[in-house]
Design an enzyme around this catalytic site. Structure first.
Site, PDB file in Angstrom:
ATOM      1  N   ILE A 165      46.421  39.360  38.078  1.00 16.71           N
ATOM      2  CA  ILE A 165      46.235  38.762  39.587  1.00 16.71           C
ATOM      3  C   ILE A 165      45.726  37.224  39.059  1.00 16.71           C
ATOM      4  CG2 ILE A 165      44.306  37.973  41.443  1.00 16.71           C
ATOM      5  CD1 ILE A 165      44.496  41.247  42.317  1.00 16.71           C
TER       6      ILE A 165
ATOM      7  N   ASN B  26      36.821  36.705  39.389  1.00 13.18           N
ATOM      8  CA  ASN B  26      38.087  37.509  39.137  1.00 13.18           C
ATOM      9  C   ASN B  26      37.959  38.822  37.988  1.00 13.18           C
ATOM     10  OD1 ASN B  26      41.385  37.767  40.281  1.00 13.18           O
ATOM     11  ND2 ASN B  26      41.230  37.553  38.369  1.00 13.18           N
TER      12      ASN B  26
ATOM     13  N   SER C 261      38.661  42.846  47.210  1.00 11.25           N
ATOM     14  CA  SER C 261      39.729  44.285  46.791  1.00 11.25           C
ATOM     15  C   SER C 261      40.159  44.970  48.860  1.00 11.25           C
ATOM     16  CB  SER C 261      39.865  45.205  46.379  1.00 11.25           C
ATOM     17  OG  SER C 261      40.565  46.586  46.587  1.00 11.25           O
TER      18      SER C 261
ATOM     19  N   TYR D 253      33.682  51.279  42.653  1.00 15.70           N
ATOM     20  CA  TYR D 253      34.613  49.968  42.505  1.00 15.70           C
ATOM     21  C   TYR D 253      34.471  49.712  44.231  1.00 15.70           C
ATOM     22  CZ  TYR D 253      38.386  47.224  43.131  1.00 15.70           C
ATOM     23  OH  TYR D 253      39.783  45.690  42.816  1.00 15.70           O
TER      24      TYR D 253
ATOM     25  N   LYS E  16      33.357  45.498  45.724  1.00 19.37           N
ATOM     26  CA  LYS E  16      33.789  44.349  45.831  1.00 19.37           C
ATOM     27  C   LYS E  16      33.225  44.566  47.357  1.00 19.37           C
ATOM     28  CE  LYS E  16      36.365  43.709  42.694  1.00 19.37           C
ATOM     29  NZ  LYS E  16      36.207  42.594  41.905  1.00 19.37           N
TER      30      LYS E  16
END
Length: 186
Positions: free
Chosen positions: A22, A95, A153, A166, A170
């Site tokens: 990304i 990022n 995300s 995770y 985010k």
């Protein structure tokens, strides 16, 4: 003539994790708009390949730094070096990210939890903070403007089994960015 939605000539954009995926995709679009690019990644070979690829796209320069965003001092020093190299940071895109999971939530170790936090949240915090310091200092001299961005995300909104560490990072990144928008919008 190619579609050009905006012109970033003379602007510098920092993209962490910008050497693939990304991050590299965003960097390609920014390069096509004429931006100078500072690419950060942990793998020197990937950084070199990304810088070479990006250098041939637009009018701006692309340089890469080997930086582990989970290391606060490395982030501080690399930010200073980007400013020294390009004279400014106009946009910072936090990022860089990792997604270490576990067989199940109740089997997740503290080590897995901390690995996700150190890159996805601590690294984003340090990167955005150091860029904000530079942008605020610039604004006091009359050079206003700048953008602080983070890559989150869908998992932050929907959750993800076996990957709660995770998704927690985010979700926190989303609220961090909202807070920055409220604090620095003016």
């Amino acid at each position: 003539m190619a579609f050009a939605p905006f012109d970033l000539t003379g602007k510098t954009v920092l993209v962490t994790g910008g050497n693939k995926g990304i991050g590299l995709g965003m960097a390609e679009g920014l390069a096509a708009a004429g931006a100078n690019l500072a690419i950060w990644g942990r793998k020197e070979a990937d950084n070199k390949a990304a810088a070479e690829k990006l250098s041939g796209i637009g009018a701006g320069e692309a340089k890469a730094w080997t930086v582990d965003v989970a290391d606060e001092q490395a982030v501080i020093e690399a930010t200073q070096d980007v400013v020294k190299t390009f004279g400014r940071i106009d946009t910072c895109i936090a990022n860089a990210g990792v997604g270490f999971s576990a067989p199940s939530f109740h089997e997740m170790t503290t080590e897995i939890w901390r690995k996700n936090m150190s890159v996805n949240l601590d690294g984003a915090f340090w990167t955005l903070r150091e860029s904000a310091k530079h942008m605020v200092a610039r604004s006091k001299e009359g050079d206003t403007g700048g953008s602080l961005m983070g890559t989150a995300s869908l998992g932050a909104l929907m959750g993800a089994p076996k990957n709660e560490a995770y998704t927690a990072t985010k979700g926190a990144l989303i609220t961090l960015i909202k807070g920055l928008a409220v604090e620095y919008a003016r």
